[in-house]
Write an enzyme that holds these catalytic residues in place. Structure first.
Site, PDB file in Angstrom:
ATOM      1  N   ASP A   1       0.834  -1.207   0.000  1.00  0.00           N
ATOM      2  CA  ASP A   1       0.000   0.000   0.000  1.00  0.00           C
ATOM      3  C   ASP A   1       0.868   1.257   0.000  1.00  0.00           C
ATOM      4  O   ASP A   1       2.001   1.233  -0.510  1.00  0.00           O
ATOM      5  CB  ASP A   1      -0.950  -0.048   1.213  1.00  0.00           C
TER       6      ASP A   1
ATOM      7  N   HIS B   1      -3.857   6.121   3.055  1.00  0.00           N
ATOM      8  CA  HIS B   1      -4.488   4.896   2.573  1.00  0.00           C
ATOM      9  C   HIS B   1      -3.903   3.641   3.241  1.00  0.00           C
ATOM     10  O   HIS B   1      -4.638   2.795   3.772  1.00  0.00           O
ATOM     11  CB  HIS B   1      -4.288   4.860   1.060  1.00  0.00           C
TER      12      HIS B   1
ATOM     13  N   SER C   1     -11.190  -0.384  -1.201  1.00  0.00           N
ATOM     14  CA  SER C   1      -9.905  -0.433  -0.496  1.00  0.00           C
ATOM     15  C   SER C   1     -10.102  -0.741   0.985  1.00  0.00           C
ATOM     16  O   SER C   1      -9.201  -1.267   1.642  1.00  0.00           O
ATOM     17  CB  SER C   1      -9.175   0.905  -0.625  1.00  0.00           C
TER      18      SER C   1
END
Lengths: 762, 762
Positions: A143, A218, A539
């Site tokens: 990620d 994220h 996600s």
């Protein structure tokens, strides 16, 4: 793409731009990913990297940049390397013995935490205690890096010993000291060579290129969703208050940072996945994907095949390009592809009229706003709320009612720039509740309630109201629904398997965030940050599934990656909390198709004990690739090894779901599927087939009763399907259930019949 | 009145208006407080209330409102009652045997929690452990009610047994059930008859008149400051984060609600105080006061005399009308009058320039604002920040520097209505840090730092900056300083004793708040609430002192109320944390006079062991009243009883401080004081006098050495003072210290010489 989080929206939009830029650019060199057949390596080389760099050195370079160098050499995910080449160099390289294929590096799209309870995980029974909460399982999260100081990554209560097979390390860098790792975060590496080679110099500073530190948020969010530690008192500005925890709160995290600001490249992703496999992770969680790339050039597909061979499940996000069909990415047969659902938790507030009547509504206003006993105004012009100028007609210290003439998001925007003290918006748009922003002390109520409120405001001389904020509701019905933004099947890469496989909670997930980054807004110009953030997207769904996989790894270490995927699929729930088929928020009031939700909502406790399993070996997947008419080089790009053969090409991958379509555009679809189930229960058992489908589809199963004497016994069966496609755009669907006689197991496989126009030709 | 909290500002302003309204109004009846001599009660009456109501019934009423009725009958604070009377009725009443006096009811002005540590309270030694944290002491808080649901009033860890002499109760009402009381909040009563009689009908709804529930916030804040329980994770929007606790965290609270919205009346205050004394409280904390009323009509003075007789210390706020001299209220000889200090805690953020330089500044922006890597703009016009229109010339996503041409509070107002993302204000105004509001992501830095920042912004082509918020600093120097708003002596009611007595932390005190009420603001229209609030005022200082009194009650149950006040005064610290005399924030860089701070900052641990005590009996106070030429009726209004006499009128109240002034306007002030000290140490000890004063004042003490053989031994001494007043407006000051030989006790009394013009003629 409605209702998806702003971040992912930006990423998706920009990555498209990047792809185009890359294709059109005339710079002398372009980054390539090169697959090599290691069996060609001359014996003078002591290692593959040595061979690769020597190969590049021997290219008779005609460019002024000197001989190309190896950016990464890959040893696990694939055999090969990435490098920046001129067209001439590429031509020369193609003549080299052992060369399999080369393709341009690609930009990728990046696609919490009461959800554990929505998934029925609990401490008294089921998968949590059975798996010891994932203790010592290592989840590799590929990620955008991690914020190591987050409370979610503290190691209180974690086993201090490192898992014996763990070979990873904690790599230092800019604002990231190796000492930041601990017994929770045991690995941290970053891969930026593809990004740097692409020369986005303007973004280098913002991307934080020299460290695993997350500059996007994220990765911090997904990592804490998979395996974050317990954190008391987490909330997003008072919403979703509670103890945050990952789905596998005792699993260990290894972060592989491959996403750099707005740009993420396949070469870096491959390097991260390659390293994760080498380091010995048990599960890989990857919440990003490439759109419309063939399997043999898809870094996730390539690396995941290697993972499959090692029994490592790769869990990947479906993408946020829904609700259009055919939008799913990571639609890879040997990957667990995860769509996003809404949950039964919602956020909001209460409108209390001067007459005492109360109406619940939606809001995420990021603060403890006081909107109390103010005049409630319904104004013939201003209540359109479609221009900031209108509000001059409304007293400042009042609550304006915004009628639902136009887009509520635009109304919120206009009211945010006004000076009124509060607003009541009226809207029935169900995707509104996937929103993450309410920068103004406003509340959205339904048109049904809105009517009452307007009536009161008009009829009462001193109409007044109070709005309460920061309320969190559970038990919203129906739930789950498929999130409108969740990408839909069929898979462009491989329409022969149903994708997504399952869905997991993805909307308004609370998880750790980077406190340096914006998290919410008040008014036009006040930007706020927070340590936990509600974010929506596939996600966020993916790490939920990855967490469940981590738990299953401890509960069933004997299961193959295919078996784990089968268990999750056949136990997923197609029903919502009203007992009815799950609905699709992308097509309101419509029953969700398996193209939207796969088999349904992941059910961790049932996955612990699935009854039957649809297993598959790596060769089984190769047989599918052979049937897809891939060349040997294309297959080799995925498998790396000639140990696999194309002697039995077959579309009949032993997959726990069924997809049929007519290749020759006929209106009648006929298909016979063959499957093998492995009994994983204890003692003897018998299962009977039960099918369901729409009227125009006939299904028969043979044999329709399976009797098992002992664990691991296998039985074959076939399913015959005949469907009349009446309208071009309609997808037919149904299911096969193996129902245990005198037992409680129901092994369910979703089934889809696609009209011709949905079939791609990869 | 600079820098005081908005609430108190409003209250002060409005109460003035109310007073005027009351005086001018021509309504037929006016509420009076009537003092009666109970010895006149005819034997036919079984009780005083019976007598009082019968007296009213017998008035030959000429008005249409019927015969007047008793609003309250008072039995402890005074003997008498309140009632609404017409002028004729009042005349008739005055003829009744036993009538002492009657005066109109008056409107009153209402005047946390790392401060315990600033006061050196700690768990290892000193007053906290010595007093068992105030266990089972009952503090009566006379205020605006209480929010019983606040975590500060939970009773975890409290003794469940009720103190044996406790006779109070928990009174139910609107939104207040008697069950809301617990082992922390043991009493709750409300007194609204005076308020209702005054007929502020518009405000009745807002005031929440039928319950002890706090609709103002003030009482919740003061009660939690005195004796709030431990509450982890309290903060004001991220500032002052920590565990909140009262000064006496194990003391019990009894709330007497007498303040109603913006209006508070003497008749209700008297009723609350009367009841508190009857209920058996150990300490009374009252953070409100009446300006410019004579002692014999001041409800606090009247009730506190009764409290004094019972050994109950009344701790009261000095008022927020500083820094002008002669503004103190509650300047009552038998009350502990408490001024407000700033503390060493400050709130703010950090400005980080693009070149890496960092500047700390002040802010209380109520949120986790993200102002990060934005252009830093110094604009020739816009940087005046004196009109919202100017900001159109500034890019929205930027930080504007506001130069210090005008009032920073006005600049903050203008920038708050703009759309820029951040601001840097430049100001050296020390009272700015007593502010409670920063509705915009801005930071105030000093002119010295401002110069550097402007230079950087002007000289750098892409100047940029980041502002961090929610920072809490400790160790600010110098601290304490006298808060500019703290009301100053001399006392209008009785200039012969030095008021205030001491000061306690009053600025930016974190304590519990009413979550229904506004607490902070963002931009022009977003109002926020919170469960803990930073508030400034002498109202916040008073409960600190009340808490210390509660602790001393447990540590020294044998001390009289006068002894407690003496211990607190003679041990207070006149020095700040740089070792220099405390400065006055109302007159920057000036040494604070005793008229501003009394003896100095309260020092709880030293008060535990003061060495010597200046004690005084009720008769001693009456002797002062006699010297003030009060009539018998006036004295009786205070003392209620003819047991006191005027045989020894004397200005020489045995007070732990000294005030001298010339009554006959001569430029030379000469005064001889007589005092008696009681030794409260163990074993023999000797003390030597040490005096200090400005050059034009001579002081001599006789004897200047006192030898004590045993505890409770008393010695008299006299202090002679001669001072040449050179300028009319200058106050001379100094001190007398009794310094223990071979010991560590220093018994310090402040000393003030007032020029003629400061003396009132009450």
């Amino acid at each position: 793409m409605k209702g998806v989080n702003a971040l992912s929206e930006i990423l998706v939009a920009l990555s498209m731009v990047c792809l185009c830029l890359l294709c059109q650019c005339n710079s002398e060199t372009v980054t390539y990913i090169v697959h090599m057949d290691n069996s060609y390596m001359p014996k003078v080389f002591t290692s593959q990297p040595h061979w690769y760099s020597s190969t590049l050195a021997s290219l008779d370079s005609a460019t002024e940049h000197g001989n190309p160098t190896v950016l990464y050499s890959y040893q696990n995910a694939l055999h090969g390397f990435s490098t920046a080449l001129s067209p001439q160099e590429l031509d020369t390289l193609k003549q080299t013995p052992g060369f399999i294929s080369a393709y341009q590096d690609r930009a990728t799209t990046l696609d919490t935490t009461a959800s554990y309870s929505f998934l029925s995980l609990n401490t008294s029974h089921g998968l949590w205690p059975a798996s010891n909460y994932g203790q010592n399982v290592v989840v590799g999260v590929v990620d955008s890096g991690i914020w190591p100081e987050s409370d979610s990554f503290k190691d209180d209560g974690m086993l201090t010993q490192t898992p014996p097979k763990w070979k990873g390390k904690c790599e230092g860098g800019q604002r990231f000291d190796p000492s930041f790792c601990n017994s929770k975060l045991i690995g941290a590496r970053y891969f930026n060579k593809g990004f740097l080679a692409a020369n986005y110099s303007d973004d280098v500073g913002k991307a934080g290129v020299d460290s695993v530190r997350d500059s996007v948020g994220h990765g911090t969010h997904t990592a804490s969703t998979v395996a974050g530690n317990y954190v008391r008192g987490a909330s997003f500005f008072g919403y979703a208050k509670g103890t945050a925890r990952g789905i596998a709160p005792r699993a260990k995290i290894a972060m592989y940072k491959v996403a750099w600001g707005r740009h993420t490249f396949a070469s870096d992703i491959l390097a991260g996945l390659d390293q994760a496999i080498a380091d010995g992770v048990d599960v890989i969680s990857i919440s990003m994907g490439l759109d419309m790339v063939p399997l043999y050039e898809d870094p996730v597909a390539i690396a995941a095949f290697s993972a499959l061979e090692k029994g490592v499940v790769v869990s990947a996000s479906a993408g946020n390009a829904g609700p259009s069909l055919g939008t799913v990415h990571n639609g890879i047969p040997w990957v667990l592809t995860v769509g996003a659902s809404n949950t039964d938790r919602s956020f909001g507030g209460t409108l209390i009229l001067g007459n005492g009547k109360r109406f619940s509504g939606w809001t995420l206003f990021p603060g403890s706003a006081t909107v109390r006993n103010l005049p409630l105004v319904y104004h013939n012009n201003a209540s359109a709320c479609d221009s900031s100028a209108l509000f001059s007609q409304v007293p400042r210290r009042s609550i304006i009612i915004c009628d639902s003439v136009m887009d509520v998001k635009q109304q919120i925007y206009h009211v945010s720039s006004s000076q009124v003290y509060g607003a009541v918006f009226i809207s029935g748009d169900p995707t509104l509740f996937e929103l993450e922003k309410m920068p103004f002390p406003g509340l959205v109520i339904t048109p049904h309630h809105g009517k009452n409120v307007i009536e009161y405001a008009r009829a009462t001389s001193h109409a007044s109201a109070t709005i309460k904020f920061q309320e969190t509701y559970f038990g919203t019905k129906p739930a789950p629904t498929v999130a409108s933004y969740s990408s839909r099947g069929p898979s462009w890469e491989c329409p022969w398997v149903l994708k997504p496989d399952i869905m997991a909670p993805g909307s308004s997930i609370l998880a750790a965030w980077v406190p340096d980054l914006p998290s919410a807004q008040i008014g036009p110009n006040v930007v706020l940050n927070s340590e936990y953030k509600l974010v929506s997207g596939t996600s966020m769904a993916c790490p939920h599934a990855s967490g469940v996989v981590a738990l299953l790894r401890n509960a069933h270490p004997e299961w193959s990656a295919s078996a784990v995927r089968s268990a999750l699929t056949t136990t997923a729930s197609p029903l919502d909390n009203t007992g009815k088929p799950i609905q699709d928020n992308g097509e309101p009031s419509q029953r969700a198709s398996p193209l939207a939700m796969g088999a349904g909502l992941i059910d961790p406790n049932r996955a612990l004990d699935p009854g039957l399993i649809y297993d598959a070996t790596p060769q089984d997947y190769v047989n599918l690739l052979c049937a897809m008419n891939f060349t040997q080089a294309q297959i080799l790009a995925i498998t790396r090894s000639k140990a696999y053969n194309c002697s039995s090409p077959s579309y009949d991958l032993n997959y726990p779901s069924f997809v049929a379509f007519s290749v020759n555009k006929s209106a009648t679809v006929e298909r016979k599927f063959r499957r093998t189930v492995t009994y994983v229960g204890d003692g003897p058992a018998a299962y009977t087939a039960r099918v369901s489908s729409s009227n125009d589809t006939q299904i028969s199963v043979s044999p329709n009763r399976l009797v098992f004497k002992a664990k691991y016994e296998k039985h074959n069966f076939s399913l015959k399907l005949k469907s009349e496609m009446k309208k071009e755009n309609v997808v037919a669907f149904g299911s096969l259930e193996w129902v245990e006689e005198k037992g409680r197991h129901v092994v369910r496989s979703p089934l889809v019949v696609l009209p011709t126009n949905f079939v791609f030709s990869p």
